[in-house]
Write a protein that holds these residues in place. Structure first.
Motif, PDB file in Angstrom:
ATOM      1  N   ASN A 395       0.844  -1.195   0.000  1.00  0.00           N
ATOM      2  CA  ASN A 395       0.000   0.000   0.000  1.00  0.00           C
ATOM      3  C   ASN A 395       0.876   1.241   0.000  1.00  0.00           C
ATOM      4  OD1 ASN A 395       0.923   0.276   2.702  1.00  0.00           O
ATOM      5  ND2 ASN A 395      -0.816  -0.931   3.455  1.00  0.00           N
ATOM      6  N   LYS A 396       0.235   2.371   0.122  1.00  0.00           N
ATOM      7  CA  LYS A 396       0.930   3.661   0.086  1.00  0.00           C
ATOM      8  C   LYS A 396       1.997   3.753   1.175  1.00  0.00           C
ATOM      9  CE  LYS A 396      -1.534   7.489  -1.082  1.00  0.00           C
ATOM     10  NZ  LYS A 396      -2.321   6.460  -1.708  1.00  0.00           N
ATOM     11  N   ASN A 397       1.653   3.327   2.374  1.00  0.00           N
ATOM     12  CA  ASN A 397       2.591   3.433   3.494  1.00  0.00           C
ATOM     13  C   ASN A 397       3.794   2.512   3.302  1.00  0.00           C
ATOM     14  OD1 ASN A 397       0.835   5.257   4.703  1.00  0.00           O
ATOM     15  ND2 ASN A 397      -0.245   3.640   5.823  1.00  0.00           N
ATOM     16  N   ASP A 416      -5.181   9.456  -4.655  1.00  0.00           N
ATOM     17  CA  ASP A 416      -6.272   9.383  -3.693  1.00  0.00           C
ATOM     18  C   ASP A 416      -6.711  10.810  -3.332  1.00  0.00           C
ATOM     19  OD1 ASP A 416      -4.746   6.474  -2.160  1.00  0.00           O
ATOM     20  OD2 ASP A 416      -6.193   6.607  -3.802  1.00  0.00           O
ATOM     21  N   TYR A 417      -6.750  11.140  -2.029  1.00  0.00           N
ATOM     22  CA  TYR A 417      -7.183  12.475  -1.625  1.00  0.00           C
ATOM     23  C   TYR A 417      -5.985  13.299  -1.151  1.00  0.00           C
ATOM     24  CZ  TYR A 417     -11.803  10.372  -1.822  1.00  0.00           C
ATOM     25  OH  TYR A 417     -12.937   9.731  -2.246  1.00  0.00           O
ATOM     26  N   ILE A 418      -4.990  13.423  -1.991  1.00  0.00           N
ATOM     27  CA  ILE A 418      -3.822  14.251  -1.701  1.00  0.00           C
ATOM     28  C   ILE A 418      -3.974  15.561  -2.475  1.00  0.00           C
ATOM     29  CG2 ILE A 418      -1.323  14.469  -1.992  1.00  0.00           C
ATOM     30  CD1 ILE A 418      -1.098  11.474  -1.576  1.00  0.00           C
ATOM     31  N   GLY A 419      -3.848  16.675  -1.775  1.00  0.00           N
ATOM     32  CA  GLY A 419      -4.007  17.984  -2.394  1.00  0.00           C
ATOM     33  C   GLY A 419      -2.832  18.347  -3.284  1.00  0.00           C
ATOM     34  N   SER A 420      -3.027  19.373  -4.126  1.00  0.00           N
ATOM     35  CA  SER A 420      -1.988  19.785  -5.080  1.00  0.00           C
ATOM     36  C   SER A 420      -0.732  20.266  -4.360  1.00  0.00           C
ATOM     37  CB  SER A 420      -2.524  20.895  -5.987  1.00  0.00           C
ATOM     38  OG  SER A 420      -3.641  20.455  -6.715  1.00  0.00           O
ATOM     39  N   GLU A 421      -0.907  21.078  -3.301  1.00  0.00           N
ATOM     40  CA  GLU A 421       0.255  21.577  -2.560  1.00  0.00           C
ATOM     41  C   GLU A 421       0.977  20.424  -1.860  1.00  0.00           C
ATOM     42  OE1 GLU A 421      -0.688  24.580   0.282  1.00  0.00           O
ATOM     43  OE2 GLU A 421       1.340  24.641   1.119  1.00  0.00           O
ATOM     44  N   GLU A 424       3.037  18.543  -4.425  1.00  0.00           N
ATOM     45  CA  GLU A 424       4.263  19.262  -4.780  1.00  0.00           C
ATOM     46  C   GLU A 424       5.286  19.201  -3.643  1.00  0.00           C
ATOM     47  OE1 GLU A 424       1.805  22.518  -7.485  1.00  0.00           O
ATOM     48  OE2 GLU A 424       2.897  23.161  -5.687  1.00  0.00           O
ATOM     49  N   THR A 425       4.815  19.281  -2.405  1.00  0.00           N
ATOM     50  CA  THR A 425       5.730  19.229  -1.260  1.00  0.00           C
ATOM     51  C   THR A 425       6.392  17.856  -1.151  1.00  0.00           C
ATOM     52  OG1 THR A 425       4.361  20.836  -0.076  1.00  0.00           O
ATOM     53  CG2 THR A 425       5.910  19.525   1.236  1.00  0.00           C
ATOM     54  N   LEU A 426       5.606  16.812  -1.317  1.00  0.00           N
ATOM     55  CA  LEU A 426       6.172  15.465  -1.271  1.00  0.00           C
ATOM     56  C   LEU A 426       7.210  15.276  -2.370  1.00  0.00           C
ATOM     57  CD1 LEU A 426       2.941  13.338  -0.653  1.00  0.00           C
ATOM     58  CD2 LEU A 426       4.827  13.683   0.953  1.00  0.00           C
ATOM     59  N   ARG A 427       6.934  15.770  -3.533  1.00  0.00           N
ATOM     60  CA  ARG A 427       7.867  15.615  -4.662  1.00  0.00           C
ATOM     61  C   ARG A 427       9.164  16.360  -4.386  1.00  0.00           C
ATOM     62  NH1 ARG A 427      10.762  13.808  -7.437  1.00  0.00           N
ATOM     63  NH2 ARG A 427      10.997  13.870  -9.693  1.00  0.00           N
ATOM     64  N   ARG A 428       9.056  17.518  -3.758  1.00  0.00           N
ATOM     65  CA  ARG A 428      10.239  18.322  -3.466  1.00  0.00           C
ATOM     66  C   ARG A 428      11.061  17.722  -2.334  1.00  0.00           C
ATOM     67  NH1 ARG A 428       7.648  22.522  -2.815  1.00  0.00           N
ATOM     68  NH2 ARG A 428       7.487  22.579  -0.531  1.00  0.00           N
ATOM     69  N   GLU A 429      10.389  17.234  -1.305  1.00  0.00           N
ATOM     70  CA  GLU A 429      11.099  16.725  -0.136  1.00  0.00           C
ATOM     71  C   GLU A 429      11.540  15.272  -0.292  1.00  0.00           C
ATOM     72  OE1 GLU A 429       8.659  17.396   3.254  1.00  0.00           O
ATOM     73  OE2 GLU A 429       8.886  19.592   3.172  1.00  0.00           O
ATOM     74  N   GLN A 430      10.867  14.518  -1.150  1.00  0.00           N
ATOM     75  CA  GLN A 430      11.239  13.123  -1.408  1.00  0.00           C
ATOM     76  C   GLN A 430      11.349  12.931  -2.926  1.00  0.00           C
ATOM     77  OE1 GLN A 430       9.275  10.062   1.019  1.00  0.00           O
ATOM     78  NE2 GLN A 430       8.128  11.691   2.044  1.00  0.00           N
ATOM     79  N   TYR A 490      -2.859   8.039   5.676  1.00  0.00           N
ATOM     80  CA  TYR A 490      -1.686   8.290   4.835  1.00  0.00           C
ATOM     81  C   TYR A 490      -0.510   8.714   5.719  1.00  0.00           C
ATOM     82  CZ  TYR A 490      -5.333   8.915   1.216  1.00  0.00           C
ATOM     83  OH  TYR A 490      -6.416   8.782   0.387  1.00  0.00           O
ATOM     84  N   GLU A 491       0.372   7.784   6.033  1.00  0.00           N
ATOM     85  CA  GLU A 491       1.517   8.107   6.887  1.00  0.00           C
ATOM     86  C   GLU A 491       2.408   9.173   6.264  1.00  0.00           C
ATOM     87  OE1 GLU A 491       0.494   5.761  10.039  1.00  0.00           O
ATOM     88  OE2 GLU A 491       2.305   6.979   9.908  1.00  0.00           O
ATOM     89  N   ILE A 492       2.477   9.210   4.942  1.00  0.00           N
ATOM     90  CA  ILE A 492       3.384  10.165   4.278  1.00  0.00           C
ATOM     91  C   ILE A 492       2.950  11.604   4.488  1.00  0.00           C
ATOM     92  CG2 ILE A 492       4.135   8.530   2.503  1.00  0.00           C
ATOM     93  CD1 ILE A 492       2.151   9.940   0.605  1.00  0.00           C
ATOM     94  N   LEU A 493       1.668  11.825   4.851  1.00  0.00           N
ATOM     95  CA  LEU A 493       1.194  13.189   5.054  1.00  0.00           C
ATOM     96  C   LEU A 493       1.411  13.695   6.476  1.00  0.00           C
ATOM     97  CD1 LEU A 493      -2.214  13.254   3.114  1.00  0.00           C
ATOM     98  CD2 LEU A 493       0.060  13.922   2.303  1.00  0.00           C
TER      99      LEU A 493
END
Length: 562
Positions: A395-397, A416-421, A424-430, A490-493
């Protein structure tokens, strides 16, 4: 001899199965059956045995130990023993069972429970048309001879079923030593000539499989006949040591067993279908590719064909490379319904059968491995993106945990229900973590632009978009009840600031209230929208939709390689 079409009706687990190789450009030398355990691969070999048994006679010696052909008349095949065996083969005991096999050159053999096997043309000898081995072949240690050996040309020592032990190895050893002794006594003794005829071919094969300059090298140095009080003496050189057969590893014994059997038997089956179940059993991944290549290219007669069933990564890799190999995929099929199987495309998606998670790093060092959620890997691999191999994670986690633990991995998540910001933050930080633009891969497969690429001329894209807007309106009121609960998993959030998460919640609420397609569609869960409703009129399967140019470009864009 090469199979062009095989049909099994009410046989083992199959209601009506057809394997059709007629689309192959040439006769495949190798037919590789792949699929999960229990998918029915070995049942195909029972069908080959069923076709040939009437012509070869029953397997095994009679009560008096005699291996001769004897009288296997039609009456034998109507007896109680045969009735029990037929019951083992039938799926539905109340219905008729039949198997039919067509070959290149206009030959055919067929058999049913109502009639014995019949060949066309009638004078064609089916006895030498099939030669099979079960997966239960290797013996852990040598024993004294156990009664008379079967004449190898008659193939009477074969297993009756492909769950039975294949006991040919000791007979092969006895036949090998007998041939050597015959050569000694029937001609002028020449040890060099004997070695060249009987030992060198086996050692050449062992060298090609195990290598000749490594600690795993293996060379046959002695093979002596069994005497009354002791078993055969078979010895090998491994590195600087000489070791007995009994001390070989299971994989080494397996390789020698297969090579010796083909050395002894293939001259009697020069134009046959060879079928060997799980030829890779006990073998390390590195040896799998070497063994299948050796057997196909050096030990199966040129006018013959090899069928084998395997989960082996090395076998699948060889079959994708070889121009004269066909891959038949049994995975995830409902065999209670009629199925027609044709050769699978030779693309990366077939590796999903064999590659478990990040272990693929060790066997695909030149690939970028991308972990994805659940069962999406076959769909991503169908894109056939150069240099990428997708493997499944739970899964995602789990994806997030695995890529943090191994910097060689990449991850691709459903939005899923991940916002646009947040995206972008996840892509930048990971930087090794990618998030889809739309809710899930199903949202890409069922996007109107993707469907338009494969749809017939009557496809109405505007009407389809209207239907999707109706679906969004139908779930809009229920969304607040599931949105927060889903996002909390969503643990990543969790490391993201509360303000970012709050803005994401507002964005999703506003987007799903919109009637603009590209505004609400990224947050519509197309996995729950019964995709069959859309696919049935188009006559398309998910894998077909994954192979479009639009789909390939859309996912490549997410991965930054468009």
């Amino acid at each position: 001899m090469n199979v062009t079409r095989l049909r099994l009706a009410n046989f083992k687990r199959f209601t009506d199965l057809t394997i059709d190789l007629s689309s192959c450009a040439g006769a495949p030398k190798l037919v590789l059956l792949i699929g999960a355990n229990g998918s029915g691969k070995s049942s195909v070999f029972d069908a080959f045995e069923y076709l040939s048994a009437h012509h070869k006679g029953d397997a095994g010696p009679r009560a008096d130990g005699d291996w001769s052909d004897g009288d296997f008349s039609d009456e034998f095949y109507k007896g109680e023993e045969h009735a029990r065996f037929t019951g083992y083969l039938k799926k539905d005991l109340g219905a008729g069972m039949s198997v039919a096999c067509s070959f290149g050159g206009g030959f055919e053999v067929r058999r049913s429970d109502a009639s014995p096997a019949a060949a066309s043309p009638s004078e064609w000898d089916v006895k030498s048309a099939f030669y099979g081995r079960s997966s239960l072949r290797t013996i852990p240690e040598l024993h004294r001879g156990r009664g008379p050996a079967a004449p190898v040309a008659a193939d009477r020592d074969r297993p009756r079923r492909y769950i039975d032990q294949d006991t040919r190895f000791e007979a092969d050893v006895a036949e090998m030593t007998k041939r050597i002794q015959d050569e000694v006594w029937e001609s002028e003794f020449d040890s060099g000539r004997l070695r060249a005829k009987f030992v060198d071919p086996v050692n050449a094969a062992l060298t090609r499989i195990f290598g000749d300059d490594s600690p795993t090298q293996l060379h046959l140095t002695r093979i002596s006949a069994a005497l009354e009080e002791r078993p055969p003496d078979i010895r090998f050189r491994k590195g600087a040591s000489e070791i007995h057969y009994d001390l070989l590893s299971s994989g080494e014994k397996e390789v020698f067993n297969v090579l010796l059997n083909l050395f002894i038997r293939n001259e009697h089956f020069p134009n046959a279908v060879y079928f060997i179940d799980e030829l890779d059993v006990h073998l390390h991944t590195r040896l799998q590719h070497a063994l299948i290549r050796e057997v196909v290219e050096h030990w199966i007669p040129d006018s013959s064909q090899l069928w084998t069933a395997s989960h082996s990564l090395g076998f699948i890799e060889y079959a994708t490379e070889a121009p004269d190999a066909a891959i038949i995929d049994f995975d995830d099929l409902d065999f209670d319904r009629p199925q027609v199987l044709t050769p699978s495309p030779k693309s990366a998606e077939i590796f999903d059968i064999a590659v478990p998670g990040d272990s693929a790093l060790r066997v695909f060092p030149n690939k970028t491995l991308v972990l994805c959620e659940n069962t999406d890997a076959p769909l991503y691999n169908a894109l056939d993106l150069p240099d990428f191999l997708f493997v499944a994670s739970r899964n995602k986690n789990a994806v997030g945990l695995q890529i943090r633990a191994n910097e060689e991995l990449r991850g691709l998540l459903d939005r899923d229900y991940i916002g646009s910001e947040e995206r972008e933050t996840l892509r930048r930080e990971q930087p090794r973590l990618f998030v889809l633009r739309y809710y899930s891969i199903e949202s890409y497969l069922l996007h109107p632009q993707n469907l338009a690429e494969v749809a017939p001329s009557g496809f109405d894209e505007a009407e389809y978009r209207r239907l999707i807007r109706e679906r969004m309106a139908a779930v809009r009121d229920r969304l607040p009840m599931t949105l927060e609960r889903s996002r909390n998993s969503y643990e990543i959030l969790k490391p993201l600031p509360k303000e970012t998460k709050d803005r994401a919640m507002r964005e999703i609420a506003e987007a799903t209230a919109s009637d603009d397609f590209e505004t609400f569609y990224p947050f519509l869960d197309m996995k729950t929208q019964r995709p069959g409703d859309y696919l049935a009129p188009l006559n398309q399967q998910p894998l077909d939709l994954a192979r479009t140019a639009w789909m390939r470009h859309a996912i490549a864009e997410v991965l930054g390689v468009a």
